[in-house]
Design an enzyme around this catalytic site. Structure first.
Site, PDB file in Angstrom:
ATOM      1  N   ASP A  21      29.918  43.687  61.661  1.00 51.53           N
ATOM      2  CA  ASP A  21      30.900  44.055  60.642  1.00 51.53           C
ATOM      3  C   ASP A  21      30.154  44.602  59.430  1.00 51.53           C
ATOM      4  O   ASP A  21      29.017  44.203  59.156  1.00 51.53           O
ATOM      5  CB  ASP A  21      31.727  42.843  60.233  1.00 51.53           C
ATOM      6  CG  ASP A  21      32.750  42.441  61.289  1.00 51.53           C
ATOM      7  OD1 ASP A  21      33.164  43.315  62.074  1.00 51.53           O
ATOM      8  OD2 ASP A  21      33.130  41.264  61.310  1.00 51.53           O
ATOM      9  N   ASP A  63      37.871  47.224  64.185  1.00 56.19           N
ATOM     10  CA  ASP A  63      38.945  46.400  63.612  1.00 56.19           C
ATOM     11  C   ASP A  63      40.018  47.287  62.979  1.00 56.19           C
ATOM     12  O   ASP A  63      41.214  47.006  63.076  1.00 56.19           O
ATOM     13  CB  ASP A  63      38.395  45.444  62.557  1.00 56.19           C
ATOM     14  CG  ASP A  63      37.409  44.437  63.116  1.00 56.19           C
ATOM     15  OD1 ASP A  63      37.505  44.087  64.302  1.00 56.19           O
ATOM     16  OD2 ASP A  63      36.539  43.996  62.337  1.00 56.19           O
TER      17      ASP A  63
END
Length: 163
Positions: free
Chosen positions: A122, A140
């Site tokens: 991330d 995401d």
């Protein structure tokens, strides 16, 4: 009267889109791994920073204590279910098919990370001085925008039915 077939209701366009989205996700994650410091915010604009971290769970680190193979299996079930929905959805529903393509691409992008590294990379952080949103990635975003497209499609269908 036959229904109009939209682009992502056909197998080849959706497959090409998913492969290109997956490639973009993986390329960005490769660059993040190569050039972005770990757990250190790199400001981009006010309220947005790049921040490389690892997610051992699913979205927003939920289920981070679960066994990795459980999460892999869960992602495969989600992809299979979305493919099933894609096949059952009438071919004229553009936003639904776009949403399915985005969700599949995002799920596969994070699945590749999980299989290769054992975690998801991330790197996007929205924040203020007193608040920060969970760190996330392009995959995401695909999943979130895809879900939004499906909801939009359902709202449009409901409006069309009531007209």
């Amino acid at each position: 009267m036959s229904e109009k077939q939209v682009l992502f209701s056909r197998p080849l366009p959706i497959a090409v889109f998913i492969v290109l989205a997956l490639a973009a996700d993986q390329l960005i994650k490769y660059l993040v791994e190569a050039y972005l410091p770990f757990n250190e915010a790199v400001p981009v604009v006010p309220m947005l920073a790049l921040y490389r971290t690892y997610n051992y769970g699913v979205a927003f680190s939920m289920l981070s204590g679960m066994e990795g193979w459980f999460i892999v299996g869960m992602r495969l079930v989600v992809v299979t279910f979305v493919l099933w929905l894609w096949r059952r959805t009438p071919k004229d529903r553009f936003f639904a098919h776009l949403g399915y393509a985005l969700i599949i691409a995002g799920a596969l992008g994070n699945l590749v990370d999980r299989l290769i590294f054992g975690y998801v990379i991330d790197y996007i952080l929205f924040h203020t001085q007193t608040w920060s949103f969970a760190v996330f990635n392009l995959a995401d975003s695909f999943i979130t925008v895809g879900a939004g497209a499906i909801i939009l499609d359902e709202l449009l269908q409901a409006k069309k039915a009531n007209a």
